[in-house]
Write an enzyme that holds these catalytic residues in place. Structure first.
Site, PDB file in Angstrom:
ATOM      1  N   ASN A   1     -30.876   2.691  24.899  1.00  0.00           N
ATOM      2  CA  ASN A   1     -30.110   3.225  23.765  1.00  0.00           C
ATOM      3  C   ASN A   1     -28.636   2.978  24.052  1.00  0.00           C
ATOM      4  O   ASN A   1     -28.258   2.458  25.115  1.00  0.00           O
ATOM      5  CB  ASN A   1     -30.409   4.717  23.566  1.00  0.00           C
ATOM      6  CG  ASN A   1     -29.814   5.238  22.265  1.00  0.00           C
ATOM      7  OD1 ASN A   1     -29.971   4.607  21.210  1.00  0.00           O
ATOM      8  ND2 ASN A   1     -29.112   6.341  22.300  1.00  0.00           N
TER       9      ASN A   1
ATOM     10  N   ASP B   1     -33.189   2.003  20.944  1.00  0.00           N
ATOM     11  CA  ASP B   1     -33.315   0.639  20.425  1.00  0.00           C
ATOM     12  C   ASP B   1     -34.611  -0.011  20.852  1.00  0.00           C
ATOM     13  O   ASP B   1     -35.129  -0.903  20.184  1.00  0.00           O
ATOM     14  CB  ASP B   1     -32.124  -0.214  20.866  1.00  0.00           C
ATOM     15  CG  ASP B   1     -30.949   0.128  19.981  1.00  0.00           C
ATOM     16  OD1 ASP B   1     -30.340   1.181  20.203  1.00  0.00           O
ATOM     17  OD2 ASP B   1     -30.704  -0.630  19.026  1.00  0.00           O
TER      18      ASP B   1
HETATM   19  O1  MRU Z   1     -25.060  -0.894  18.531  1.00  0.00           O
HETATM   20  P1  MRU Z   1     -25.707  -0.017  17.493  1.00  0.00           P
HETATM   21  O2  MRU Z   1     -24.741   0.789  16.700  1.00  0.00           O
HETATM   22  O3  MRU Z   1     -26.683  -0.782  16.638  1.00  0.00           O
HETATM   23  O4  MRU Z   1     -26.562   1.005  18.364  1.00  0.00           O
HETATM   24  C1  MRU Z   1     -27.314   1.970  17.719  1.00  0.00           C
HETATM   25  C2  MRU Z   1     -28.000   2.880  18.655  1.00  0.00           C
HETATM   26  O5  MRU Z   1     -27.876   2.790  19.864  1.00  0.00           O
HETATM   27  C3  MRU Z   1     -28.939   3.868  18.042  1.00  0.00           C
HETATM   28  O6  MRU Z   1     -29.006   5.022  18.826  1.00  0.00           O
HETATM   29  C4  MRU Z   1     -30.332   3.240  17.966  1.00  0.00           C
HETATM   30  O7  MRU Z   1     -30.291   2.015  17.308  1.00  0.00           O
HETATM   31  C5  MRU Z   1     -31.285   4.119  17.275  1.00  0.00           C
HETATM   32  S1  MRU Z   1     -30.929   4.145  15.576  1.00  0.00           S
HETATM   33  C6  MRU Z   1     -31.918   5.144  14.724  1.00  0.00           C
END
Ligand code: MRU
Length: 337
Positions: free
Chosen positions: A240, A230
């Site tokens: 992440n 993220d």
């Molecule tokens: O809470 P989320 O589902 O938005 O979290 C997503 C993640 O942690 C992904 O691994 C990250 O956003 C990378 S997406 C290509």
């Protein structure tokens, strides 16, 4: 992505509306949600109708188009959208890209310029994710078992994915591969979304519980792990989905390569290291309930951090649209904001 033989992006703009795949009802229903204004967009991001850093980045960009079409104050709309999820760097990139692009545009051209900027941003993101697949597929060998966490596939991006993009490219290269997908409590993105994508792509996989990854790593059943991120700080530390940190530590303990796949829009060059990345705390009811059913005793309290930070020393390589880099190379290669 192909769903029942038809190509979809996760999010797109059509006739003055944002359209997106509703990720709250997958895997059992395939439904398209329409957003008409900035409040709709903010709610879709916070409730996770759309989630995954690059997908919410594009949603933020399209959200700015809606703000301009409706005559909202762009700076105020940007503030609302920035406040929806604090960790994902792409969200800020998407919003700022549109704001910057229309800065000196005169009123008669504003709507057109905003839409063009958001489309450019989404199209760039698709191409970046495709390149991540091409570069990342080099680390996948015929016969490998690859572990992943959460969903960093096409649903988390506009198309192709980040961590899953190299897996899709390896499949197209006819490599025989298998994927271990952990469930990813509490929101179950692995069990609900990654498994659904891999089924659509015809890739053999097993869903495992979150606590089983270490077991399979210790048995050397997993050859490598690829996750998304993220936000990546300047020194290569990254945030992440919660649970990533412990998997990276166990991977290193067992000599298993651990890769992070990201477009450069996930890099935050202004943040020095992982300790400075803000971590989203979500509602404790996401832990207490699975669907409508409460699984914890009434009166019990829960904590629900959405992300954790993995130090760069646990990362074998960072797969980007420009190639694969060691964490310490990142700030030189991607030096501009
Ligand atoms: O809470 P989320 O589902 O938005 O979290 C997503 C993640 O942690 C992904 O691994 C990250 O956003 C990378 S997406 C290509």
């Amino acid at each position: 992505m192909l769903v029942n033989g038809k190509h979809y992006r996760t999010v797109w703009f059509e006739k003055d509306k944002i359209k997106m795949i509703n990720q709250l009802v997958l895997p059992h229903k395939f439904e398209i949600t329409e957003l008409k204004n900035v409040s709709d967009v903010a709610l879709a991001i916070t409730s996770m109708v759309v989630r995954g850093a690059p997908a919410i980045g594009a949603t933020g960009a399209y959200g700015m188009v809606l703000a301009i079409l409706k005559g909202d104050n762009p700076e105020k709309a940007a503030e609302v959208l920035r406040g929806t999820r604090p960790t994902a760097q792409d969200l800020f990139h998407g919003i700022d890209y549109v704001l910057e692009s229309v800065k000196n545009t005169d009123d008669s051209q504003l709507k057109h310029a905003a839409l063009k900027a958001a489309e450019d941003y989404a199209n760039w993101s698709v191409e970046a994710c495709k390149s991540i697949g091409e570069h990342g597929s080099q680390v996948i060998k015929d016969g490998n078992i690859i572990a992943t966490h959460c969903n960093a596939g096409w649903l988390a991006t506009v198309d192709w994915g980040t961590a899953l993009s190299p897996i899709y490219a390896a499949k197209r290269q006819d490599k025989k591969i298998e994927v271990y997908v952990d469930e990813t409590r509490p929101r179950l993105q692995g069990a609900n979304l990654t498994s659904w994508e891999l089924l659509n792509e015809g890739i053999p996989h097993y869903i495992i519980t979150d606590n089983a990854t270490g077991y399979y790593m210790s048995k050397r059943e997993i050859d490598l792990m690829i996750v998304g991120a993220d936000r990546v700080a300047r020194n290569g530390d990254f945030a992440n989905k919660i649970g990533t940190y412990e998997k990276a530590v166990v991977a290193k303990e067992n000599g298993i390569p651990f890769y992070v796949a990201i477009p450069s829009t996930t890099i935050d060059v202004l943040t020095e290291n992982g300790s400075k990345i803000p971590i989203e705390e979500r509602d404790e009811n996401e832990v207490h309930f699975i669907g409508k059913e409460r699984i914890t005793p009434r009166g019990a309290r829960a904590k629900n951090p959405a992300f954790d930070v993995t130090p760069a020393k646990f990362v074998t390589g960072i797969i980007t649209e420009r190639g694969i880099f060691r964490p310490e190379e990142l700030s030189k290669v991607f030096s501009k904001k």
